[in-house]
Structures are given as structure tokens and as C-alpha cells.
Design an enzyme around this catalytic site. Sequence first.
Site, short mmCIF file in Angstrom:
data_model
loop_
_atom_site.label_atom_id
_atom_site.label_comp_id
_atom_site.label_asym_id
_atom_site.label_seq_id
_atom_site.Cartn_x
_atom_site.Cartn_y
_atom_site.Cartn_z
N CYS A 56 0.82 -1.23 0.00
CA CYS A 56 0.00 0.00 0.00
C CYS A 56 0.85 1.27 0.00
O CYS A 56 0.33 2.37 -0.24
CB CYS A 56 -0.94 0.00 1.19
SG CYS A 56 -2.04 -1.43 1.20
N HIS A 116 -3.07 7.26 2.48
CA HIS A 116 -3.53 5.98 1.95
C HIS A 116 -4.95 5.75 2.45
O HIS A 116 -5.24 5.95 3.64
CB HIS A 116 -2.59 4.86 2.41
CG HIS A 116 -3.11 3.49 2.10
ND1 HIS A 116 -3.58 3.15 0.87
CD2 HIS A 116 -3.24 2.38 2.88
CE1 HIS A 116 -3.99 1.89 0.89
NE2 HIS A 116 -3.78 1.41 2.10
N ASN A 118 -10.09 -0.04 0.14
CA ASN A 118 -8.63 0.07 0.14
C ASN A 118 -8.11 -0.55 -1.17
O ASN A 118 -8.20 -1.76 -1.35
CB ASN A 118 -8.10 -0.69 1.36
CG ASN A 118 -6.59 -0.69 1.46
OD1 ASN A 118 -5.89 -0.33 0.51
ND2 ASN A 118 -6.08 -1.11 2.60
O1 UT7 Z 1 -3.65 -1.21 3.60
C1 UT7 Z 1 -2.96 -1.45 4.78
C2 UT7 Z 1 -3.54 -0.76 5.86
N1 UT7 Z 1 -4.56 -1.56 6.52
C3 UT7 Z 1 -5.22 -1.00 7.48
O2 UT7 Z 1 -5.02 0.16 7.75
C4 UT7 Z 1 -6.17 -1.83 8.31
C5 UT7 Z 1 -6.07 -1.42 9.73
N2 UT7 Z 1 -7.04 -2.06 10.62
C6 UT7 Z 1 -8.36 -1.75 10.57
O3 UT7 Z 1 -8.79 -0.95 9.75
C7 UT7 Z 1 -9.25 -2.37 11.60
O4 UT7 Z 1 -8.49 -3.08 12.54
C8 UT7 Z 1 -10.32 -3.33 10.98
C9 UT7 Z 1 -11.32 -2.52 10.20
C10 UT7 Z 1 -9.65 -4.35 10.10
C11 UT7 Z 1 -11.07 -4.05 12.11
O5 UT7 Z 1 -11.66 -3.12 12.98
P1 UT7 Z 1 -11.53 -3.30 14.54
O6 UT7 Z 1 -12.28 -2.19 15.14
O7 UT7 Z 1 -10.06 -3.42 14.87
O8 UT7 Z 1 -12.32 -4.64 14.79
P2 UT7 Z 1 -11.79 -5.97 15.51
O9 UT7 Z 1 -10.81 -6.67 14.64
O10 UT7 Z 1 -11.41 -5.64 16.90
O11 UT7 Z 1 -13.11 -6.83 15.54
C12 UT7 Z 1 -14.22 -6.44 16.38
C13 UT7 Z 1 -15.34 -7.43 16.19
C14 UT7 Z 1 -14.91 -8.87 16.31
O12 UT7 Z 1 -15.96 -9.57 16.97
P3 UT7 Z 1 -15.83 -9.93 18.52
O13 UT7 Z 1 -14.62 -10.78 18.66
O14 UT7 Z 1 -15.72 -8.62 19.24
O15 UT7 Z 1 -17.12 -10.64 18.79
C15 UT7 Z 1 -14.84 -9.35 14.90
O16 UT7 Z 1 -15.07 -10.73 14.77
O17 UT7 Z 1 -15.90 -7.29 14.87
C16 UT7 Z 1 -15.97 -8.58 14.26
N3 UT7 Z 1 -15.82 -8.40 12.82
C17 UT7 Z 1 -16.88 -8.18 12.02
N4 UT7 Z 1 -18.18 -8.06 12.24
C18 UT7 Z 1 -18.98 -7.82 11.20
C19 UT7 Z 1 -14.69 -8.41 12.08
N5 UT7 Z 1 -14.98 -8.19 10.79
C20 UT7 Z 1 -16.32 -8.04 10.72
C21 UT7 Z 1 -17.21 -7.78 9.67
N6 UT7 Z 1 -18.53 -7.67 9.95
N7 UT7 Z 1 -16.79 -7.62 8.38
#
Ligand code: UT7
Length: 332
Positions: A126, A259, A289
Site C-alpha cells: 500500500c 492511503h 482500500n
Molecule cells: O492497507 C494497509 C492498511 N490496513 C489498514 O489500515 C487496516 C487497519 N485495521 C483496521 O482498519 C481495523 O483493525 C479493521 C477494520 C480491520 C477491524 O476493525 P476493529 O475495530 O479493529 O475490529 P476488531 O478486529 O477488533 O473486531 C471487532 C469485532 C470482532 O468480533 P468480537 O470478537 O468482538 O465478537 C470481529 O469478529 O468485529 C468482528 N468483525 C466483524 N463483524 C462484522 C470483524 N470483521 C467483521 C465484519 N462484519 N466484516
Amino acid sequence: MGPSSATARRFSRVTGTGSYLPPKRVTNDALAAQLARSGIETSDEWIVERTGIRARHFADDDAACSDLAVAAARGALSAAGCDARDIDLLIVATSTPDMVFPSTACIVQDKLGANGCTAFDLQAVCSGFVYALSVADSMIRAGSATRALVIGAEIFSRLLDFSDRSTCVLFGDGAGAVVLEASDEPGIVASELHADGRHVGVLCVPGTVSAGHIAGDPLLKMDGQAVFKLAVGVLEDVARSVLAKAGRTDRQIDWLIPHQANIRIMLGTARKLNLPAERMIVTVDEHGNTSAASIPLALDQAVRAGRIKRGDTVLLEGVGGGFTWGAVLLDM
Ligand code: UT7
């Protein structure tokens, strides 16, 4: 008395931008419905709240990365008022090349009819476009190129694991390009590139081709929270150090193009740079993204919308797998 040719300084400046999105637009609701058929639950609400993404574009199965790159390149060449034969350096930043080799840049070169010039791919995920722009600037300033075509192009949908809801909702396909030409004045004022290979595992596609087979897993893996923390930490630092290198302050930034991965990271960076949100170009809502394509896509859309104008100072910031990050400060 004007500067003699021995003392005249050489810079590079953007003279044209272009971009391309595949026609197939997939909304969060449409993607959620597709995933539900495999028993995977997600929603527009979750995706918008956590990322700011509302839709993304996916390329058709018969499209190649080079096709997207060529379409974006044609837009940039036309905006710069030059022909592909005038290009003497062609760089394609991509993690989704047409083939293992030769480079997508060579394929793009042939499709455009720019045969003969220097052409290579640059792999920094990226951060790829920021890396490629900085390399092209260095080559132009060193006198080894005069007019460069710098492209970021990706078909990330091919790397996605549609059984992993934490990653497959985040990415999209597209391409963006700029023509960068030698100039007596900047243009690119300063740039800075970094990588830290200790974090290879936080965002990767660990598969490869070996002995006629795919070895390892060829689908994207990401520790989202680790990437989030790393990104937030480095984006302010690299912005500050590129500004210091240029002898400028955050008050002199007209536009921020980070980005486009997650609106929360982007807004956090703008806030730390004391920049009102309206001064940040946002396309993550409509593109998702698109990895190396995200910054040149956003730049081109903002230029074509008449928002970014000649003379404006723009800060581009890339961050992604590697872990890689970097920034380019430019006067349009
Ligand atoms: O290009 C390179 C750069 N990449 C990035 O910048 C990505 C950086 N990271 C992020 O943007 C975020 O970490 C994410 C958007 C990927 C995830 O967001 P988060 O707020 O960190 O969520 P999380 O991973 O802590 O997940 C929270 C909950 C989990 O459920 P539990 O364990 O709390 O019950 C996940 O299983 O959200 C759940 N979850 C979803 N729920 C519905 C994860 N993906 C999804 C989904 N729909 N698509």
C-alpha cells in the site's frame, strides 16, 4: 544573471493525472448478501462504522492489472498533453502483477507503445505509489529520466479470502497514474521512505509459486489491530519529518491524501497535523482500500473535481505491508 547550467537545480513536477475504476461497483449490502450465502455475517453498519467504506469496485475475471494501469496511464498522458513515446521511465507499483514475470510495467509499456524506455515494477504494497513517486523523482533529479509515468494499479479482489469477513470487506480494485516531468522548480519538495521487516507477518499473502504449484496460502492475511496501531504511530512521524526536510510547517499543507484504508486512521492523522477534515481527500468510502492505487486515484479525482489546483501543496502518505510507510510533499 540566471543560474548557469552547471548550477541550475533540477526538480520534478506532476504535469498530469489519471485514474480508472472497473465498472462493477459492489456496495456493502451487496457484499453482505453475497457473504450471507456462505453463512458469513456482516453488515453495512459494521463496515461503515469501523472503516468508512460504503462500496468498492471489483474487476471482471478477464481483466488484468495491466489493463487497469493502461486506462489510468492514458488519462494521465492526455492530461499532461504528451504521448506514450515521450515517456522515458515507467514504474508500476503493484502487489497484484499480471504474471510472476516479466514485470507488469513491461506489459503496460507495450500496450501503451512506450517501448524502449526504462520500465520496472515496484513492490511496497500500500506504500507502493509513494515509493514509486519518490524513486521517479530521484531518477529525474539525477538526470537519468526526464518524463516518467508513475502508476499504482491493483486487483486486490484476487487475493481476498471471502470466508474471512475481517479482511474481504476492506479492499477493492483500481488504478491511478501521474506524469512526472523534469522542471526548474519543485514539484516534489521532499520525500521520505521507511520499512520495518520485523512486521512482515501482520499483513501478508504468504503463498508463492513453486515447482508448478502454489506453495503456501495465496490469500491475504491481516492482523487488523496490529496494522492499525502501527499505521497510527508512523503516519504523524513521517509527515512531520518530511515537512521538516522541506522547511515547512503543517500550516502550509493545502491537502492531505493519506492511503485510503480506514477513515478512523485518516481522520486521526489529519487531527494530529492540525488539518481540518475538509482538507483531506477521502475516497475510501467509494473505493475501499485499493492498496498502491489508492493515493493516485484520490489525487486524480480531486484534481478533476477542481479541488486540488495548480500551486496547492499536497502531502501524500502511504502505509502498508512490509511494514512500509512513506510520504511525499509536493507543490502541484
Ligand atoms: O492497507 C494497509 C492498511 N490496513 C489498514 O489500515 C487496516 C487497519 N485495521 C483496521 O482498519 C481495523 O483493525 C479493521 C477494520 C480491520 C477491524 O476493525 P476493529 O475495530 O479493529 O475490529 P476488531 O478486529 O477488533 O473486531 C471487532 C469485532 C470482532 O468480533 P468480537 O470478537 O468482538 O465478537 C470481529 O469478529 O468485529 C468482528 N468483525 C466483524 N463483524 C462484522 C470483524 N470483521 C467483521 C465484519 N462484519 N466484516
